[in-house]
Design an enzyme around this catalytic site. Sequence first.
Site, mmCIF file in Angstrom:
data_model
loop_
_atom_site.group_PDB
_atom_site.id
_atom_site.type_symbol
_atom_site.label_atom_id
_atom_site.label_comp_id
_atom_site.label_asym_id
_atom_site.label_seq_id
_atom_site.Cartn_x
_atom_site.Cartn_y
_atom_site.Cartn_z
ATOM 1 N N HIS A 120 -5.402 2.800 -19.612
ATOM 2 C CA HIS A 120 -6.867 2.714 -19.570
ATOM 3 C C HIS A 120 -7.369 1.281 -19.415
ATOM 4 C CE1 HIS A 120 -7.248 1.025 -23.672
ATOM 5 N NE2 HIS A 120 -6.150 1.738 -23.909
ATOM 6 N N HIS A 174 8.542 0.989 3.691
ATOM 7 C CA HIS A 174 7.270 1.264 3.031
ATOM 8 C C HIS A 174 6.353 2.088 3.920
ATOM 9 C CE1 HIS A 174 3.783 0.876 0.519
ATOM 10 N NE2 HIS A 174 3.123 0.228 1.456
ATOM 11 N N ILE A 216 10.446 -3.690 -10.289
ATOM 12 C CA ILE A 216 10.815 -2.348 -10.702
ATOM 13 C C ILE A 216 11.159 -2.320 -12.197
ATOM 14 C CG2 ILE A 216 13.250 -2.659 -10.032
ATOM 15 C CD1 ILE A 216 13.161 0.298 -9.081
#
Length: 205
Positions: free
Chosen positions: A135, A13, A165
């Site tokens: 949104h 990461h 995932i």
Amino acid sequence: MRNKLLIIGASGHGKVVADIALRMHKWQCIAFLDDNQNVKSPLGLEVIGRTSETNKYFQDYDIIVGIGNNATREKIQERLEIEGATIPTLIHPSAIIGEQVELAQGTVVMAGVVINCCTKIGKGCIINTSSSIDHDNRIDDYVHISPGAHLAGTVTVGKGTWLGIGSVVSNNVNITYGCKVGAGSVVVKDINETGTYLGVPARRA
């Protein structure tokens, strides 16, 4: 913002965080701290010390936590905040960020992400590769939204939750804190109890 960036954690990461930082072209120098002495120079960048040595670099470096584990990332970032570190937000140049989107410090937005308007994302979050957040979402602190996960409109995700995932969250769904939603799972109703949720539709394991 300073012209140097220090990334805590030089493994998988952390390397992706460094790649984003390089592509942002905002820092003249990027380096790592890591406790694994076998890690030498990820992406050609230097490991200049151990993770316990952050306070030596506060004056010269912005500092971000490049560790995937939510709880570990929270622990380190909270310490950095108390000690007065400058913690940036990183956004890959290919990400699409809508109007009135708020991203708190320490959050990393990776390649191919779409975050639509009026969404608020807390601190220390990972919005991973090619995920989408529609949104009016509310993503609390230290959430990890994994690659290819998709959240519909008006979703709330509680602190420290991990969405695996390819997971999907339907519109108007609330997920409480500290949950794990498995890879490919589909959340179609509120999750009010902390735990691990798997399947289509997602159920508590």
